[in-house]
Structure formats: structure tokens, C-alpha cells
Design a protein around this motif. Sequence first.
Motif, PDB file in Angstrom:
ATOM      1  N   ASN A   7       0.867  -1.274  -0.050  1.00 37.47           N
ATOM      2  CA  ASN A   7      -0.113   0.211   0.166  1.00 37.47           C
ATOM      3  C   ASN A   7       0.976   1.236  -0.010  1.00 37.47           C
ATOM      4  N   VAL A   8       2.294   1.050   0.092  1.00 38.51           N
ATOM      5  CA  VAL A   8       2.973   2.278  -0.164  1.00 38.51           C
ATOM      6  C   VAL A   8       3.047   2.553  -1.679  1.00 38.51           C
ATOM      7  N   SER A   9       2.855   3.436  -2.012  1.00 38.59           N
ATOM      8  CA  SER A   9       3.037   3.648  -3.665  1.00 38.59           C
ATOM      9  C   SER A   9       3.841   4.800  -4.051  1.00 38.59           C
ATOM     10  N   ASP A  10       4.347   5.533  -3.203  1.00 40.88           N
ATOM     11  CA  ASP A  10       5.437   6.551  -3.583  1.00 40.88           C
ATOM     12  C   ASP A  10       6.248   7.185  -2.265  1.00 40.88           C
ATOM     13  N   CYS A  11       7.414   7.564  -2.689  1.00 42.09           N
ATOM     14  CA  CYS A  11       8.437   8.098  -1.848  1.00 42.09           C
ATOM     15  C   CYS A  11       8.853   9.640  -2.404  1.00 42.09           C
ATOM     16  N   ALA A  12       9.084  10.431  -1.610  1.00 42.51           N
ATOM     17  CA  ALA A  12       9.569  11.703  -1.943  1.00 42.51           C
ATOM     18  C   ALA A  12      10.636  12.219  -0.928  1.00 42.51           C
ATOM     19  N   GLU A  13      11.586  13.200  -1.361  1.00 38.50           N
ATOM     20  CA  GLU A  13      12.482  13.385  -0.481  1.00 38.50           C
ATOM     21  C   GLU A  13      11.872  14.216   0.734  1.00 38.50           C
ATOM     22  N   GLY A  14      12.174  13.483   2.043  1.00 41.74           N
ATOM     23  CA  GLY A  14      11.528  13.913   3.237  1.00 41.74           C
ATOM     24  C   GLY A  14      10.532  13.062   3.647  1.00 41.74           C
ATOM     25  N   ASN A  15      10.075  12.435   2.767  1.00 40.50           N
ATOM     26  CA  ASN A  15       8.701  11.491   2.884  1.00 40.50           C
ATOM     27  C   ASN A  15       8.989  10.075   2.376  1.00 40.50           C
ATOM     28  N   ASP A  16      10.201   9.460   2.661  1.00 38.63           N
ATOM     29  CA  ASP A  16      10.471   8.244   1.931  1.00 38.63           C
ATOM     30  C   ASP A  16      11.009   7.284   2.938  1.00 38.63           C
TER      31      ASP A  16
END
Length: 142
Positions: A7-16
Motif C-alpha cells: 500500500n506504499v505507492s510513492d516516496c519523495a525527499e523527506g517522506n521516504d
Amino acid sequence: MADVLGNVSDCAEGNDRVWVEASLLDSSSYSSGVIAQLNRLESLGCDVKVVVQKGAGRDTLLAKGIASSDVRCDGYSHNKVIVLDAKYAGQWRKAVFVGSYNLTENSATRANDAMLRVINGWVTNRYIEQFRQLWANPRACD
């Protein structure tokens, strides 16, 4: 647990963050599914880190493609935790799963193990700090 990670679909800098503490992890197809999700998340750019208690768990992670730089072994840690700071269930969230659930076939099929999900930034931040301490100061494997 593979479904949670799925269910984890994306990561971004600071939220990874996708950080896992697993007391037991075996070489079953169940654990392989969890590890496959960790590899998928790594390829998305997530910061995947895993702390296990047993050397056999570490060896299984390494054999299934998790980078050695993303694995620590701490023989005193009996924790079962997943820390997420990523896009989970369609939203950017901080969530923690904590309980008695080992990443083993037995926990998935026969034991009465459980995990509690908490979606709360303050609570998740406490687990992030606890994980950082464990990551920085691991003790020898069991």
C-alpha cells in the motif's frame, strides 16, 4: 505485512522512510513476499532500512537482494515495527505498525500474532527516533 508494504505507492525527499524492525524473519514464501515489497520500495526511491535480531534473517535479506547497507543486526532487539513516512493508502502519511507479528510463515498462518496501526505524526516520530538509535548503535546478531 506484504500487503501493508504494498500500500506504499510513492516516496519523495523527506517522506521516504520505510523502516522495519523484525525480530524473526525466515526463508519462507511469506517472508519472500515481504522482501519483494521492500525491494520494490527501494526501486521507487524509498529509504528502506531493516533491523533484524538473528543472523539468519540478515542472511535471508541479503540473499534476496536487500543491500547490506540497508540491513543491521541487533541480537538484543525483539521489536516488531514498521515505520512509514511515505505515500501510504493513497495519502502522504506517517504511520507505524507495532505488535507481536514476526515476519515468518508461522506468524502469518498459525500464531495469534497481531499488529496495531497508528497513523499519527507525533507517535510515528517517537518510533523514528527509537529506530535511529537502534540503527546507529546495533549490537551483535543472535
